[in-house]
Design an enzyme around this catalytic site. Structure first.
Site, PDB file in Angstrom:
ATOM      1  N   LYS A  63       0.748  -1.306  -0.019  1.00  0.00           N
ATOM      2  CA  LYS A  63      -0.035   0.009   0.166  1.00  0.00           C
ATOM      3  C   LYS A  63       0.755   1.193  -0.020  1.00  0.00           C
ATOM      4  O   LYS A  63       0.399   2.296  -0.539  1.00  0.00           O
ATOM      5  CB  LYS A  63      -0.918   0.067   1.270  1.00  0.00           C
ATOM      6  CG  LYS A  63      -2.028  -0.866   1.393  1.00  0.00           C
ATOM      7  CD  LYS A  63      -2.986  -0.766   0.481  1.00  0.00           C
ATOM      8  CE  LYS A  63      -4.052  -1.954   0.580  1.00  0.00           C
ATOM      9  NZ  LYS A  63      -4.889  -1.670  -0.625  1.00  0.00           N
ATOM     10  N   ASP A 103     -12.611   4.770  20.428  1.00  0.00           N
ATOM     11  CA  ASP A 103     -12.845   6.233  21.311  1.00  0.00           C
ATOM     12  C   ASP A 103     -13.558   6.819  20.471  1.00  0.00           C
ATOM     13  O   ASP A 103     -13.730   6.833  19.422  1.00  0.00           O
ATOM     14  CB  ASP A 103     -11.267   6.558  20.992  1.00  0.00           C
ATOM     15  CG  ASP A 103     -11.080   7.881  21.471  1.00  0.00           C
ATOM     16  OD1 ASP A 103     -11.634   8.558  22.455  1.00  0.00           O
ATOM     17  OD2 ASP A 103     -10.576   8.767  20.516  1.00  0.00           O
ATOM     18  N   ASP A 105     -13.713  11.092  20.042  1.00  0.00           N
ATOM     19  CA  ASP A 105     -12.868  12.189  19.495  1.00  0.00           C
ATOM     20  C   ASP A 105     -11.530  11.814  18.899  1.00  0.00           C
ATOM     21  O   ASP A 105     -10.542  11.138  19.357  1.00  0.00           O
ATOM     22  CB  ASP A 105     -12.599  13.504  20.537  1.00  0.00           C
ATOM     23  CG  ASP A 105     -13.558  14.042  21.040  1.00  0.00           C
ATOM     24  OD1 ASP A 105     -14.684  13.344  21.558  1.00  0.00           O
ATOM     25  OD2 ASP A 105     -13.811  15.100  20.911  1.00  0.00           O
ATOM     26  N   ASP A 111     -11.607  16.285  16.502  1.00  0.00           N
ATOM     27  CA  ASP A 111     -11.838  16.896  17.811  1.00  0.00           C
ATOM     28  C   ASP A 111     -13.033  17.529  18.333  1.00  0.00           C
ATOM     29  O   ASP A 111     -13.250  18.528  17.323  1.00  0.00           O
ATOM     30  CB  ASP A 111     -10.651  17.339  18.184  1.00  0.00           C
ATOM     31  CG  ASP A 111     -10.377  17.312  19.684  1.00  0.00           C
ATOM     32  OD1 ASP A 111     -10.814  16.507  20.377  1.00  0.00           O
ATOM     33  OD2 ASP A 111      -9.154  17.861  20.015  1.00  0.00           O
ATOM     34  N   THR A 139     -15.757   6.528  25.400  1.00  0.00           N
ATOM     35  CA  THR A 139     -15.238   7.869  25.230  1.00  0.00           C
ATOM     36  C   THR A 139     -15.038   8.492  26.360  1.00  0.00           C
ATOM     37  O   THR A 139     -15.888   8.129  27.487  1.00  0.00           O
ATOM     38  CB  THR A 139     -16.402   8.816  24.269  1.00  0.00           C
ATOM     39  OG1 THR A 139     -15.874  10.168  24.463  1.00  0.00           O
ATOM     40  CG2 THR A 139     -17.920   8.408  24.947  1.00  0.00           C
ATOM     41  N   ASP A 291      -7.590  20.704  25.745  1.00  0.00           N
ATOM     42  CA  ASP A 291      -8.304  20.991  27.188  1.00  0.00           C
ATOM     43  C   ASP A 291      -7.757  20.007  27.953  1.00  0.00           C
ATOM     44  O   ASP A 291      -7.036  19.003  27.397  1.00  0.00           O
ATOM     45  CB  ASP A 291      -9.963  20.519  27.059  1.00  0.00           C
ATOM     46  CG  ASP A 291     -10.233  19.557  26.285  1.00  0.00           C
ATOM     47  OD1 ASP A 291      -9.553  18.410  26.329  1.00  0.00           O
ATOM     48  OD2 ASP A 291     -11.508  19.386  25.834  1.00  0.00           O
ATOM     49  N   LYS A 299      -9.943   4.047  30.507  1.00  0.00           N
ATOM     50  CA  LYS A 299     -10.303   3.257  29.656  1.00  0.00           C
ATOM     51  C   LYS A 299     -10.096   1.807  29.774  1.00  0.00           C
ATOM     52  O   LYS A 299     -10.835   0.919  29.274  1.00  0.00           O
ATOM     53  CB  LYS A 299      -9.897   3.730  28.192  1.00  0.00           C
ATOM     54  CG  LYS A 299     -10.551   5.111  27.824  1.00  0.00           C
ATOM     55  CD  LYS A 299     -10.870   5.370  26.322  1.00  0.00           C
ATOM     56  CE  LYS A 299     -11.202   6.688  26.217  1.00  0.00           C
ATOM     57  NZ  LYS A 299     -11.237   7.218  24.962  1.00  0.00           N
ATOM     58  N   ASP A 323      -7.035   7.186  19.321  1.00  0.00           N
ATOM     59  CA  ASP A 323      -5.634   7.881  18.936  1.00  0.00           C
ATOM     60  C   ASP A 323      -4.826   8.372  19.985  1.00  0.00           C
ATOM     61  O   ASP A 323      -3.863   8.917  19.632  1.00  0.00           O
ATOM     62  CB  ASP A 323      -6.435   9.436  18.376  1.00  0.00           C
ATOM     63  CG  ASP A 323      -6.961  10.060  19.583  1.00  0.00           C
ATOM     64  OD1 ASP A 323      -8.053   9.547  19.950  1.00  0.00           O
ATOM     65  OD2 ASP A 323      -6.487  11.106  19.740  1.00  0.00           O
TER      66      ASP A 323
END
Ligand code: IMP
Ligand code: MG
Length: 373
Positions: A63, A103, A105, A111, A139, A291, A299, A323
């Protein structure tokens, strides 16, 4: 030259593959600390499954034409993608993709945005449900009420409602909010398409210690630490205290500096680790891009609660896609403790990964059909 490079890289990947197998053998006999891989990479964690690194490299090389590059050697991103492919191959080839957690965002949408109806990830998630996988959106965004999650995820939830999926398949999607604090399941009966799940059906025994008193004590320490950082670095932010989290965020249009964000996370985490309250219950202090939040739990607990809700799915049959895996102040990193993981850099990579998984599933189906025929 490209052929030579390919042969060499491919051999290296085979060597790494064998190091991982050896490490797994050591894990199984309780001597993971003494494996060759551990000596080479002291920070290496445990593996839930073997990783076919050579096959995965061959795929990514086809790829990304890695071996055809003359000046730029295999990069961090190349290796990250090879590892994702290897993890997916291992799960799909052994029919172990029982639970996929995502997840929110940066993984499913940009985001701070929402999962809107045109998002290309939607038909791919429906396909996973159709093929029998369970889905969890795990999340950090923490709201106590279901309609707030619907506001963020309505594209997917409406698509599930409008799909031809059997009821059984629709019941295989849940949303875990606030890292590990609020679990909702899909329901056709509510306008917001989500209903809270009774705590007894998903909470882990260890969560008994997450009492109101312990939660308050931890959030008090976290809030004071955050406010101290706001004061010393003169951050242009507001403080937000929630039921299971406390955070700071700037007003619209203001971007905090990376250094300020990282300093705040590290200071807050350190203060919490040294505090009495921080020893009583798990927490997660992380840099959300613009933030900072401190959440109760993390998690790993969120993924484990989903595994429990779906009847006790093992870590080696569960994949978390996220991410945030850079260890300092990254909230998906903890999922490594509970399941296999794939580290993506943006929502487009999530879509590519799901396409890879679908193609691998078809190949596997053909292989099995060939054997039977
Ligand atoms: P995730 O990538 O889906 O885990 O979401 C992380 C983002 O959710 C953070 O960067 C925050 O902007 C946002 N957020 C909203 N509420 C909360 C909360 O209670 N805890 C942590 N993050 C929150
Ligand atoms: Mg994220």
């Amino acid at each position: 030259m490209a052929v030579n490079a390919h042969t060499r890289y491919s051999q290296i990947m085979k060597d790494v593959e064998e190091l991982i197998l050896d490490h797994i053998a050591h894990q199984n006999s309780g001597t993971a600390h003494a494996s060759k891989l551990k000596l080479l990479v002291p920070s290496v964690g445990s593996f839930f499954t073997p990783l076919p690194m050579q096959d995965a490299f061959n795929y990514q090389d086809s790829k990304r034409c890695i071996s055809s590059r003359r000046f730029v050697p295999p990069s961090f991103n190349d290796i990250r993608l090879v590892l994702n492919t290897a993890q997916a191959m291992s799960l799909v080839r052994n029919s172990k993709l029982e639970l996929v957690t995502f997840d929110g965002d940066v993984t499913l949408y940009d985001d701070g945005e929402s999962l809107t109806p045109e998002n290309p990830v939607i038909p791919r998630i429906l396909d996973l449900l159709r093929n029998g996988s369970r889905i969890g959106i795990v999340t950090a965004a923490g709201y106590t009420e279901a309609p707030k999650y619907y506001e963020r995820l309505y594209g997917l939830l409406d698509a599930v409602a409008a799909s031809d999926l059997a009821e059984q398949a629709r019941n295989r999607i849940v949303v875990m909010g606030g890292e590990a604090n609020f679990l909702f399941t899909y329901t056709p009966d509510e306008a917001c398409r989500l209903a809270p799940v009774a705590k007894a059906d998903w909470q882990l025994p260890e969560m008994q210690s997450w009492t109101e008193e312990n939660v308050k004590a931890l959030l008090d320490v976290a809030e004071a630490a955050l406010k101290d950082c706001v004061h010393t670095m003169q951050l242009p932010v507001s403080v937000l205290r929630k039921e299971r989290a406390v955070g700071i965020y700037p007003s619209k249009g203001i971007k905090l500096a990376r250094e300020q964000l990282e300093e705040t996370v590290l200071v807050t985490q350190r203060i919490l680790e040294l505090s009495e309250a921080g020893k009583r219950i798990p927490f997660c202090a992380f840099n959300g891009g613009n933030d900072i939040f401190v959440d109760i739990g993390d998690k790993s607990w969120g993924v484990m609660a989903c595994q429990r809700y779906f009847g006790g799915i093992e870590g080696g049959r569960s994949l978390h896609v996220g991410d945030q895996f850079l260890s300092a102040g990254a909230n998906d990193f903890k999922a490594r403790l509970a399941s296999t993981t794939a580290w993506i850099a943006n929502p487009a990579e999530t879509v590519l990964l799901l396409d890879e998984i679908a193609a691998m599933g078809r190949e596997e189906g053909e292989r099995v059909a060939g054997m039977v025929g």
